[in-house]
Design an enzyme around this catalytic site. Structure first.
Site, short mmCIF file in Angstrom:
data_model
loop_
_atom_site.label_atom_id
_atom_site.label_comp_id
_atom_site.label_asym_id
_atom_site.label_seq_id
_atom_site.Cartn_x
_atom_site.Cartn_y
_atom_site.Cartn_z
N ASP A 1 0.83 -1.20 0.00
CA ASP A 1 0.00 0.00 0.00
C ASP A 1 0.88 1.26 0.00
O ASP A 1 1.61 1.51 -0.93
CB ASP A 1 -0.97 -0.02 1.18
CG ASP A 1 -2.02 -1.13 1.07
OD1 ASP A 1 -1.86 -2.00 0.21
OD2 ASP A 1 -2.98 -1.13 1.85
N ASN A 2 0.84 2.02 1.07
CA ASN A 2 1.56 3.30 1.12
C ASN A 2 2.98 3.14 1.67
O ASN A 2 3.42 3.89 2.54
CB ASN A 2 0.78 4.30 2.00
CG ASN A 2 -0.54 4.69 1.37
OD1 ASN A 2 -1.40 3.86 1.13
ND2 ASN A 2 -0.71 5.97 1.11
#
Length: 721
Positions: A314-315
């Site tokens: 994800d991030n």
């Protein structure tokens, strides 16, 4: 195997207390977690069990993002290539982008931050020759050259977080609000992130582990106008750009970046590209910034008496765990998704944390857990694949994600997870603090080196690509073999030479890519260092297009053709006769091999030199060769997709290249579907059946001793040395 507990994290949900308690007991779980789109039942928080809570730093706060639209995360995108047919051209630069995810950034002056390029010449079109229509999302150019191609590179706001978008569409979340990601580069966003975490920590005293998912910037993931993936790079820094970032970069590095430094002719600095100096500088710049900002949040978690865990996905951009800034963050743990042996090692080898955790498949989502679905088959394949790597370097914990309610409806799956959990704990208790036997130390040479250890050939996490699988097999093989692995880049070789402990260098990939090396092979210092090292008695294994310069350089395609004993015909030397070589009847590398060798997509038009030993050729192609070079050896393979047989082939090739074939038959199993993991300091070894079928094998221990072993499906047989 005695029943044990612990080292297992499972998901749960609201209104599922009794069933969760039953599965905690059955699986021996010692931690529960929430997932994207779920919340833990209040009663679950009262259990005597460790509580993980997913925490999103840069999304899930639409009230803030909508009040501060200037902080929405951005990226540079390139329009379609459009051919002019007159001296004026209009480009719809949003064509084929998903307008629910992407919106053009008009609040920062396009004349300053956008770029129009003549892609036929590479020249930048002056901003005075084009104008933007903000209503129709078009750029109109004048004084263009008819029948030249043009593109627009534009700054865009990313108004829907890509992972939340994927989950939203996969699980049919309907009219649930789209989560807007915002950028910590802006002071208002930085202060909001810190205050929000402070308030959350105070409001959730029962949470033991804050699972950051992850920090600030998502890997590059852009969707098309049909809500399909248009561009994905699991390692991409595209989503980190903003006007404040550009200004800060110029101040720190002393020069300006162009839009072209990001769109990169439409390749977007894919990890397959040999990274430019500008891109390397930008990675370093972003990673240092992310480490500083992430440390602030981690320190807050520690001050609240909790552990800080990062999800490797994800991030996660800017937190590369093998980069120089990762250790500064101060994390307690990293958790990542385990797709195969390679990704297991990617997680388990991470430095600077107290423990690592692997999230195993399948994810408890309805795409697998539905009527007629077979989650056991996927779970079995996932476990047996990853277990090879666990025997080399185990993660400290395992876990699952998704909706426990779905998994509980499949009793056979519940039973198999019980087996996996018990077997993992047994393995871990035996080997976590021991060093396994390694017959070789292998150096993997590419443009990224240690910075992206275990990450060559990744595009999207765990997905198959026609152009990559013939090379990915090398990483997958190495991840579970009885060898030590180091990742080296060309600057390492140029500056320090090949490390003394390396027995064999491996260079694998397509010509011109970062993994083969591209123009790094034009460096005479690199070439001379490797040649001298091989000639002194070491090994070089090249797979695919090793040391290749596309189109030739100084009369060679493979710049180490003299070491490998083969080169690739580029179409320039067809007038030079190349006489077919004769296969050798037997060779150490292919000893006892009965099945046809599999080179995947293979590499074509490779031809051997007269003094090269050709082990496999056919259809006017050369597939497998060896070549003496001074006191050392070169070995060439045309490709190596993963299979147990190919893993064994690679192991034999490396031992032969290193001139250590006389040491090969120790801690070795003759059946490629089985492997041996030995732990001499602990006094025992294990024989693994890596399949779901019974297997017979002969195991070599030491000093020529051997024994025949019959293994049940998936069995691990532990024996005393």
């Amino acid at each position: 195997m005695a029943k044990t507990t612990g080292r297992l994290t499972i998901p749960s949900d609201e209104n599922f207390l009794h069933e969760t308690e039953q599965l905690i007991e059955k699986w021996g779980a010692d931690a529960i977690r929430d997932s994207d789109g779920t919340k833990l039942d209040t009663a679950l928080k009262q259990l005597s069990i460790k509580l993980y809570s997913t925490y999103f730093v840069a999304r899930g706060y639409n009230d803030f993002a909508e009040k501060h639209p200037e902080t929405v995360q951005e990226l540079y995108l390139m329009s379609d290539r459009v051919t002019a047919t007159s001296d004026q051209l209009t480009i719809d630069f949003m064509a084929h982008y998903f307008d629910q995810q992407i919106q053009p950034n008009y609040h920062d002056d396009p004349a300053e931050y956008w770029e129009v390029i003549d892609r036929t010449t590479g020249e930048v079109v002056p901003s005075q020759q084009w104008r933007v229509d903000t209503k129709n999302h078009t750029v109109t150019m004048t004084h263009v050259v008819p029948y030249h191609e043009y593109t627009v590179s534009f700054l865009a706001n990313m108004i829907w977080d890509p992972t939340e978008m994927y989950n939203h569409l996969t699980n049919n979340w309907g009219d649930r609000a789209h989560q807007i990601p915002f950028d910590v580069r802006f002071p208002d966003a930085e202060q909001f992130m810190q205050k929000t975490l402070k308030d959350w920590l105070a409001a959730n005293p029962e949470i033991d582990v804050v699972r950051f998912t992850t920090f600030f910037y998502h890997f590059t993931l852009v969707f098309d106008d049909q809500a399909r993936e248009k561009f994905v790079d699991w390692l991409g820094f595209g989503g980190t750009v903003s006007v404040p970032a550009l200004k800060a970069f110029e101040k720190v590095k002393g020069y300006k970046l162009r839009p072209e430094d990001f769109v990169d002719q439409g390749f977007y600095n894919s990890s397959y590209r040999v990274p430019s100096k500008h891109y390397r500088d930008y990675i370093d710049f972003v990673s240092a910034f992310v480490a500083d900002q992430a440390k602030i949040l981690v320190d807050m978690v520690h001050d609240a008496g909790k552990e800080a865990m990062m999800f490797l996905g994800d991030n996660w951009i800017g937190t590369e765990p093998y980069g120089p800034n990762f250790g500064k963050i101060g994390l307690d743990a990293v958790v990542g998704s385990v797709g195969n042996a390679t990704t297991l090692r990617l997680i388990s080898d991470i430095p600077h944390v107290k423990y690592t955790e692997g999230r195993f498949l399948p994810y408890f989502f309805p795409d697998v857990f539905h009527e007629g679905g077979d989650p056991v088959a996927e779970a079995k394949q996932n476990w047996l694949t990853a277990r090879r790597a666990i025997m080399r370097k185990p993660v400290d914990r395992i876990g699952y994600g998704g909706y426990l309610k779905l998994a509980a409806q499949f009793p056979d799956f519940v039973d198999y997870v019980t087996h996996v959990a018990d077997e993992f704990r047994d393995i871990y208790s035996r080997i976590h603090d021991t060093h396994p036997y390694a017959g070789l130390t292998v150096g993997v040479l590419n443009a990224w080196g240690q910075q992206r250890a275990w990450q060559p050939f990744i595009v999207a996490h765990g997905k198959w690509y026609k152009q990559a699988y013939s090379y990915e097999g090398v990483m997958e093989s190495l991840a579970g073999q009885a060898v030590n692995v180091q990742f080296l880049n060309f600057d390492d070789i140029k500056t320090h030479g090949v490390p003394e402990n390396i027995d064999v260098l491996v260079n694998v990939g397509a010509a011109g890519t970062a993994f083969s090396g591209g123009d790094y092979w034009k460096d005479p210092d690199v070439l001379a260092a490797i040649r001298a090292w091989v000639a002194a008695g070491h090994g070089f294994v090249g797979i695919g297009s090793p040391s290749a310069i596309p189109g030739t350089y100084e009369g060679r395609t493979f710049q180490l053709a003299d070491v490998l004993g083969v080169d690739q015909e580029a179409g320039f030397s067809l007038s030079t006769d190349k006489y077919p070589a004769r296969d050798v009847s037997t060779h150490f590398i292919t000893e006892n091999r009965e099945d046809p060798l599999d080179y995947g997509e293979s590499t074509h038009d490779v031809y051997p030199f007269p003094d090269t030993t050709v082990i496999d050729q056919g259809h006017h192609e050369t597939y497998l060769t060896t070549h003496d070079y001074g006191d050392g050896r070169g070995v060439y393979l045309a490709g190596l997709p993963y299979s147990p047989q190919n893993s064994n082939l690679l192991l034999r090739a490396m031992f032969f290249a290193a001139s250590k074939e006389d040491q090969f038959n120790q801690w070795y199993a003759t059946n490629p579907d089985t492997e041996v993991a030995a732990y001499p300091s602990a006094g025992y070894y294990a024989v693994l059946n890596n399949t779901d079928q019974p297997q017979k094998t002969t195991v070599y221990t030491t000093a020529g001793h051997q024994t025949d072993v019959n293994l049940a499906p998936g069995e691990i047989r532990w024996e005393t040395i």
